[in-house]
Design a protein around this motif. Structure first.
Motif, PDB file in Angstrom:
ATOM      1  N   UNK A  75      -8.228   5.609   1.262  1.00 18.24           N
ATOM      2  CA  UNK A  75      -8.915   4.407   0.798  1.00 18.24           C
ATOM      3  C   UNK A  75     -10.358   4.723   0.414  1.00 18.24           C
ATOM      4  N   UNK A  76     -11.039   5.508   1.212  1.00 18.02           N
ATOM      5  CA  UNK A  76     -12.422   5.906   0.911  1.00 18.02           C
ATOM      6  C   UNK A  76     -12.480   6.717  -0.388  1.00 18.02           C
ATOM      7  N   UNK A  77     -11.503   7.603  -0.555  1.00 16.08           N
ATOM      8  CA  UNK A  77     -11.450   8.411  -1.776  1.00 16.08           C
ATOM      9  C   UNK A  77     -11.273   7.518  -2.996  1.00 16.08           C
ATOM     10  N   UNK A  78     -10.384   6.525  -2.910  1.00 18.07           N
ATOM     11  CA  UNK A  78     -10.172   5.583  -4.017  1.00 18.07           C
ATOM     12  C   UNK A  78     -11.443   4.787  -4.298  1.00 18.07           C
TER      13      UNK A  78
ATOM     14  N   UNK B  24       0.806  -1.212   0.000  1.00 14.15           N
ATOM     15  CA  UNK B  24       0.000   0.000   0.000  1.00 14.15           C
ATOM     16  C   UNK B  24       0.831   1.250   0.000  1.00 14.15           C
ATOM     17  N   UNK B  25       2.119   1.113   0.209  1.00 15.54           N
ATOM     18  CA  UNK B  25       3.000   2.268   0.272  1.00 15.54           C
ATOM     19  C   UNK B  25       2.863   2.945   1.619  1.00 15.54           C
ATOM     20  N   UNK B  26       3.267   4.183   1.673  1.00 13.60           N
ATOM     21  CA  UNK B  26       3.235   4.937   2.920  1.00 13.60           C
ATOM     22  C   UNK B  26       1.809   5.178   3.368  1.00 13.60           C
ATOM     23  N   UNK B  27       0.901   5.293   2.413  1.00 13.83           N
ATOM     24  CA  UNK B  27      -0.482   5.644   2.714  1.00 13.83           C
ATOM     25  C   UNK B  27      -1.367   4.399   2.863  1.00 13.83           C
ATOM     26  N   UNK B  28      -0.814   3.237   3.057  1.00  8.24           N
ATOM     27  CA  UNK B  28      -1.582   2.000   3.089  1.00  8.24           C
ATOM     28  C   UNK B  28      -2.609   1.998   4.211  1.00  8.24           C
ATOM     29  N   UNK B  29      -2.335   2.656   5.276  1.00  6.54           N
ATOM     30  CA  UNK B  29      -3.246   2.630   6.414  1.00  6.54           C
ATOM     31  C   UNK B  29      -4.120   3.879   6.473  1.00  6.54           C
ATOM     32  N   UNK B  30      -4.015   4.784   5.495  1.00  7.86           N
ATOM     33  CA  UNK B  30      -4.792   6.016   5.497  1.00  7.86           C
ATOM     34  C   UNK B  30      -6.217   5.700   5.041  1.00  7.86           C
ATOM     35  N   UNK B  31      -7.171   5.769   5.987  1.00  6.12           N
ATOM     36  CA  UNK B  31      -8.561   5.413   5.686  1.00  6.12           C
ATOM     37  C   UNK B  31      -9.218   6.438   4.757  1.00  6.12           C
TER      38      UNK B  31
END
Length: 162
Positions: free
Chosen positions: A20-23, A10-17
């Motif tokens: 993920x919601x935006x994607x 996921x890279x650095x942002x793998x845990x950024x919820x």
């Protein structure tokens, strides 16, 4: 290892919820838009499908070129339709002129035959059934099979005085 794998995949942002919601929202919107385009293409004919496809352009010049081509195509169709209308109108006018000429000729023939009948009727004997034209008209019958009138045979009625 799993922790490193989760960070690498996921890279650095793998845990950024939020990301993920935006994607998910973008993917959902893209899927909905794709489904709308597919439905529109299936329901529309050739011309309207071009309108749907022409809405996505790389630059304004591409849009102008595409819309110019579409405009030229529509103008050609319009000119073809206009010439078709003119051809049909001229054909209709020729038929109308022909019909009017036929009607005039038939009216002249009818007048000739009517004048002949008026002249000849006075020459028919009074004791013949042809002396009364109205009676002959009533007794005449149109025959569809032969396409002509069946007129009663001429009969001379002799009256004898006692």
């Amino acid at each position: 290892l799993q922790m490193l794998e989760g960070q690498v995949v996921g890279g650095e942002q793998a845990k950024n919820k939020d990301l993920k919601e935006k994607h998910k929202r973008r993917k959902k919107y893209a899927d909905e838009r794709r489904m709308q385009l597919v439905a529109a293409l299936q329901q529309s004919n050739e011309d309207s499908s071009e309108w749907v496809l022409l809405n996505v352009y790389d630059s304004i010049q591409d849009e102008v070129r595409a819309k110019s081509k579409l405009l030229e195509k529509m103008q050609k169709k319009l000119r073809a339709a206009e010439t078709e209308i003119k051809d049909l109108q001229s054909e209709f006018e020729l038929e109308k002129i022909d019909y009017l000429g036929t009607i005039r000729r038939l009216e002249r023939d009818l007048m000739l035959f009517q004048q002949l009948l008026d002249q000849v009727q006075s020459l028919v004997r009074r004791d013949c059934n042809y002396s009364n034209l109205e009676k002959i008209k009533r007794e005449s019958v149109w025959d569809e099979e032969t396409g002509c009138w069946k007129i009663p045979e001429p009969v001379i009625q002799k009256t004898r005085l006692p």
